[in-house]
Design a protein around this motif. Structure first.
Motif: not given
Lengths: 104, 408
Positions: A9, A12-13, A16, A25-32, A51, A53
């Motif tokens: 986490l 990821v932050l 971002a 750069k690949l965009p971050p994972e956003t799933i919780a 991930s 998702d």
């Protein structure tokens, strides 16, 4: 919270807010994941290889469907999920993202 | 069967704890969302390198789907909107290993003269050619299956058509001089599993098919180098065949004298051994074979599900059709849910492997709801079913896709 997941986490932050100029750069994972019994085990066991998702976008599978998925991860992809964690994983996934058995 | 195709109905809103457990991580800029036409179908629209915001199915590895509206822009799908599908979490490979200095293609195995070659030398040594061809994911439309099946829950946007440029696979294989015992050809890309226990993504093709001059080792799509997420710097192009064979970041071709038994050929990517890849919903196939050619599909692209049209106002309805390479012979259109059909006009052909545009004049007579259908037939006489076929892996959907519009 599982320390490994905290690490992911944090990564990821950091990713971002890190240099938006880096075009590769690949965009971050956003799933919780939803709260519930067994969530930490799911985070630890599943997020290692993919991930989350992959879980949250599934149709509401019955418990047998989640068990089949977990067994596929273990037998086909060699996921190191201990035998005694399978029931806990399956219960969480069915409860939060599946189709719980009809109540009598 | 539920006959809705809300695929084209775009509800854009800010993702903030939407249904299905998709919750924004605090502190991140929220992405817009796209609603797929099935249960638990909320998806984020996310911008990836070289891409416009696309429908994100998964993030590690990335799987991105093209919004249906894009297919009305023309028969070539723009590179920045082309779908992305990976299997292994170590994907895409880092840019560092894909640079001209670092990247080499190897041809090894049952060959007399193994090859190791840079992209520049590949393009110098072999004749460069082009093909317009559709790439489509085996599971395109899986989310629309009834009953639902597990796996990547895509709408119909895991497809696209591009002009691919590169060298013929057959020329490269001939230069390597095949051993007489050669039986199959294996293809491996630089995307790798994250643990040693996960099978590497390797696909096999029978030798006679590998020698078909339609197959390309492509370096460009639509006049540009392949995007990173579509296989830069080299991918296999297998016109008329599902995307599972179109290995990205292709760096190793191995000729073998036996039948490859790797996981991604068996048990993965197999269909019931039946002419339609169809079995009774909920049942298990008795025998399976590797998935191969596309069946016939068509889509209405100029009218989205749920739109309003004016009664009596004539318009040109437009769409696309394609098949596994025999070419589209006919597209018919119905505005009464399939009671009556009439022929559409086919647009210019860009070859038998591409999207074929079709158009038809339509004068809505209303008011009320109308269901519009388009149905394509290929040159072999194969067409599309009105009732969806089913198989447990959710492959090869090709039912006639209805679009419901409101005439006012």
């Amino acid at each position: 919270m599982n320390p490994r997941w905290l690490g992911i986490l944090a990564g990821v932050l950091i990713a971002a807010v890190d240099s938006p100029a880096d075009e590769w750069k690949l965009p971050p994972e956003t799933i919780a994941l939803k709260p519930g019994k067994g969530r930490e085990v799911v985070l630890g066991q599943c997020a290692m290889c993919h991930s989350l998702d992959y879980i949250t976008t599934q149709p509401p599978l019955p418990k047998a469907g989640w068990v089949a998925s977990i067994e596929k991860m273990r037998s086909k992809y060699g996921a190191p999920v201990p035998t005694n964690s399978v029931a806990l994983l399956a219960d969480y996934l069915t409860e939060q993202y599946g189709k719980p058995a009809a109540k009598p | 069967m539920r006959v809705r195709d809300l695929n084209r109905r775009r509800f854009i809103r800010v993702a903030a704890g939407v249904a299905g457990g998709m919750a924004a991580v605090p502190g991140l800029i929220a992405n817009e969302t796209y609603e797929m036409p099935f249960e638990n179908g909320s998806r984020e629209l996310v911008r990836y390198p070289e891409k416009r915001p696309l429908i994100r199915l998964t993030s590690r590895p990335p799987q991105l789907e093209t919004p249906m509206a894009v297919f009305n822009e023309g028969i070539l799908t723009p590179n920045d909107a082309f779908f992305v599908r990976y299997h292994l979490a170590g994907s895409p490979p880092s840019r560092d290993v894909l640079t001209p200095d670092a990247f080499r293609l190897q041809v090894v195995g049952a060959v007399r003269k193994p090859i190791e070659i840079s992209i520049a030398d590949l393009l110098r040594r072999f004749e460069v050619t082009e093909v317009v061809a559709v790439n489509q994911c085996s599971g395109n439309g899986r989310g629309l299956f009834t009953p639902r099946v597990g796996g990547g829950q895509m709408g119909n946007g895991a497809m696209g058509c591009a002009r691919w440029k590169g060298v013929r696979l057959v020329d490269v294989l001939k230069a390597a001089e095949l051993e007489p015992a050669a039986k199959q050809v294996l293809f491996d890309g630089m995307d790798k599993p994250v643990t040693a226990t996960i099978p590497d993504f390797v696909k096999s093709i029978e030798l006679d098919q590998a020698l078909d001059p339609d197959l390309l080792l492509a370096t460009e799509m639509n006049g540009q180098p392949l995007p990173w997420l579509n296989g830069f710097p080299l991918r296999l192009v297998v016109p008329g065949h599902y995307g599972t064979y179109w290995i990205k970041h292709l760096h190793q071709i191995t000729v073998v004298d036996s039948s490859y038994k790797g996981y991604w050929m068996d048990p993965a990517y197999r269909i019931p051994d039946d002419p339609c890849a169809h079995i009774e919903p909920g049942s298990k196939p008795r025998r399976t074979v590797p998935i191969s050619r596309f069946n016939v599909r068509s889509f209405i692209t100029s009218l989205a599900e749920g739109v309003q049209v004016r009664s009596g106002e004539k318009q040109r309805v437009r769409g696309i059709a394609f098949d596994g390479g025999s070419g589209i012979r006919e597209v018919t259109f119905s505005d009464d849910g399939g009671k009556t059909w009439r022929g559409a006009e086919l647009g210019r052909s860009e070859g038998r492997f591409g999207f074929r545009e079709w158009t038809v004049d339509w004068k809505p007579a209303g008011p009320g709801e109308r269901t519009l259908w388009a149905k394509a037939t290929n040159r072999l006489g194969e067409s599309q079913p009105l009732e969806a076929l089913w198989n447990p892996a959710g492959y090869m959907r090709n039912v006639v896709e209805p679009v419901k519009v409101r005439i006012v």
